[in-house]
Design an enzyme around this catalytic site. Structure first.
Site, mmCIF file in Angstrom:
data_model
loop_
_atom_site.group_PDB
_atom_site.id
_atom_site.type_symbol
_atom_site.label_atom_id
_atom_site.label_comp_id
_atom_site.label_asym_id
_atom_site.label_seq_id
_atom_site.Cartn_x
_atom_site.Cartn_y
_atom_site.Cartn_z
ATOM 1 N N ASP A 119 -39.395 15.762 7.413
ATOM 2 C CA ASP A 119 -38.959 17.385 7.359
ATOM 3 C C ASP A 119 -39.151 17.703 8.754
ATOM 4 O OD1 ASP A 119 -40.598 16.538 4.832
ATOM 5 O OD2 ASP A 119 -42.098 15.492 5.789
ATOM 6 N N HIS A 163 -33.559 11.782 6.125
ATOM 7 C CA HIS A 163 -33.813 12.713 5.376
ATOM 8 C C HIS A 163 -35.818 13.531 5.358
ATOM 9 C CE1 HIS A 163 -30.972 12.630 3.241
ATOM 10 N NE2 HIS A 163 -30.889 11.008 3.259
ATOM 11 N N CYS A 212 -33.799 30.106 -11.374
ATOM 12 C CA CYS A 212 -32.924 28.883 -10.863
ATOM 13 C C CYS A 212 -32.630 28.857 -9.449
ATOM 14 C CB CYS A 212 -31.787 28.878 -11.556
ATOM 15 S SG CYS A 212 -31.985 29.021 -13.449
ATOM 16 N N LYS A 220 -31.690 26.395 -3.460
ATOM 17 C CA LYS A 220 -31.688 25.221 -2.776
ATOM 18 C C LYS A 220 -30.304 24.432 -2.738
ATOM 19 C CE LYS A 220 -33.938 22.270 -0.363
ATOM 20 N NZ LYS A 220 -35.535 21.603 0.500
#
Lengths: 203, 344
Positions: free
Chosen positions: B47, B45, B14, B17
């Site tokens: 890169d 948003h 998990c 981030k």
């Protein structure tokens, strides 16, 4: 009701265990899952709800209990008919045989050893052959130099059965160079072999 | 080196981030900045940020770092670096310089840190760039990554907000690294499949960026933590279009579909599901396993590029020749509809 205890397991093992258990239980059964990891509670619940299986959740301190009912909800059947019914039906026939010792059953070793031969002979005559035969621990004596069953296993191999042997075991018994048939394998490969077939026959 | 770095990361599978929703909330009240030289900022948003220096020269700046994604330190260093460098390539640029970002536990042998940084150095060198320095802090778990500076001609910047209806979507690398890493942590994956995933993550997107320039492609992004679906959604929203993805055409790493069938689905995939829910539509009879595939969080994934149909075949051939053999069309751009992405 079947219960699985996945306490102490890290994500995504609880989900893997849940999927496995759901396949095992009958249509009228419920499954109780005991989890102690909140992330996994969330993920397993998510998965079950995605597949139209309502979940009942209880919490006692840090221990969670999820109860899923495989009965009643028909949308699970219809919605997943394509994805789940056809494939598993065919898959269920597939199986692997795990030989983790060089004899069958408990009692006189000599008889147990002979019974292995009789079992391999019977397998040979069966309609559906195992995908693999896996040899572990003292089971490696059946595939190494001196084994009486090498000709029988060779026959099975030519019929399409894959023979794999635990490398750690060969190493432990100092028989790395004595393997006469099939290939050496590791635990990850063996686990994968067992988890991706319908049935595992454990001797 | 005996130590398995994956054993140091507590939340098996998990990943680390912060969720997109939480990030959006945290950023919501920061004042918006505008300047004539800022070509790409946080707004869509994208890169990386792009800042124009001259009419024929713009800087690309980006950073990326994360806890170990694999067992071996040298592999980890290479992957973290390839992943950070990828943002420059996703903007159509090439790498100039980089700085190391290092968090490392004081009690671990320094040989591990050396190997991590050697991996990073080798990748930056392969990219034609130079590491000029860095910063190191003691921390409970290792974290490694880079801050990267690249450059691009302002006319060749590929953003995620210029996809147009009719464009075809090409994906350059197979999907499934999140699932394989998670399986590795639990010893469920063969060595071959694990190594295929490592090679995939180490593979630079540099030549993909060259293809972007060569074919005048305007819109691209790299596939990382938000999964194929999450990044496609950002492209659709940024470009004010909708996207259709054919889940059956998505290339996968070896063993990935079998592992999903087993239930080896990392938590990050469920988090991506929450984040895309309400914006993305799955055809009703789509197989559940394919849903989870497009939601799988990727590390150092491939480029997703929106290409004009008449150039798609040539672009794919060029990509295959440059070392991205699974490059294929996975979907198309359509006029804006109710949902951002439709998966069938």
């Amino acid at each position: 009701m079947k219960t699985i205890d996945v306490k102490g397991m890290k994500c995504p093992m609880p989900l893997i265990e849940t999927k496995k258990a759901l396949k095992e239980i009958g249509k009228e059964e419920s499954l109780r899952i005991i989890i102690d990891n909140e992330t996994s509670v969330k993920n397993v619940t998510h998965y079950l709800e995605d597949n139209n299986l309502p979940v009942e959740k209880k919490q006692d301190g840090k221990i969670f209990e999820l109860i899923v009912n495989k009965t009643g909800d028909e949308s699970y059947e219809t919605c997943n008919a394509e994805a789940y019914c056809e494939v598993p039906a065919e898959k269920d026939k597939s199986f692997v045989v795990m030989l983790a010792k060089d004899y069958l059953g408990e009692g006189e070793h000599e008889l147990g050893h002979a019974l292995v031969g009789s079992m391999l002979n019977t397998i040979k005559a069966m309609e559906v052959l195992p995908e693999k035969i896996i040899f572990m621990n003292s089971g490696i004596n059946l595939v190494t130099k001196g084994s009486l069953f090498l000709p029988l296993l060779k026959e099975l191999e030519t019929m399409g059965v894959t023979i794999i042997t635990c490398g750690t075991c060969l190493d432990y018994y100092g028989k790395m160079d004595d393997l006469e048939i099939g290939r050496i394998s590791n635990m990850a490969d063996i686990m994968e072999s067992m988890l991706t077939v319908g049935k595992v026959i454990n001797i | 080196m005996e130590m398995d770095l994956l054993s140091l990361v507590e939340q098996g599978g998990c990943s680390a981030k912060l969720s997109a929703a939480e990030l959006n909330e945290a950023l919501a009240e920061l004042p918006k900045i505008t300047h004539d030289n800022i070509l790409v900022d946080i707004e869509t948003h994208d890169d990386a940020g792009v800042y124009k220096i001259r009419n024929d020269y713009a800087l690309i700046q980006t950073t990326d770092f994360f806890p170990p994604v694999c067992s071996d330190a040298y592999d980890y260093g290479q992957i973290a670096a390839a992943n950070a460098l990828s943002d420059v390539y996703a903007m159509g640029g090439q790498v100039l310089t980089a700085l190391n970002i290092v968090l490392f536990p004081a009690h671990l042998p320094l040989t591990i840190l050396k190997e991590i940084m050697r991996g990073g150095q080798d990748k930056v060198q392969e990219a034609g760039g130079f590491i000029l320095g860095g910063h190191t802090i003691a921390n409970d778990i290792p974290i490694y990554g880079l801050s990267v500076t690249g450059w691009v001609h302002p006319d060749q910047v590929t953003t995620n907000d210029q996809a147009e209806p009719g464009d075809l979507l090409i994906l350059t690398k197979p999907i499934g690294t999140g699932i394989i890493i998670s399986a590795r942590k639990n010893d469920l994956v063969s060595v071959n499949a694990y190594e295929a995933a490592l090679d995939n993550m180490k593979h630079l997107n540099d030549k993909g960026a060259s293809v972007l320039n060569q074919y005048g492609i305007k819109s691209a992004t790299d596939i990382t933590g938000f999964g194929l679906l999450g990044h496609a959604m950002k492209m659709a929203d940024g470009s004010k279009v909708s996207i259709r993805i054919d889940s059956q055409k998505v290339p996968t790493l070896p063993s990935v579909m079998e592992l999903i069938e087993l239930g080896c689905i990392p938590g990050a995939a469920f988090r991506n599901k929450e984040f895309t829910e309400g914006h993305c539509h799955f055809e009703q009879n789509i197989d559940y396993n394919y849903k989870m595939l497009v939601l799988d969080a990727q590390t150092s994934g491939g480029l997703l590029m929106a290409v004009k149909p008449d150039k798609a075949d040539d672009a794919i051939n060029a990509l295959i020749e440059s070392g991205y053999p699974v490059s294929t069309i996975v979907g198309e751009v359509i006029k804006r509809n109710n949902q951002s992405v439709y998966v069938y």
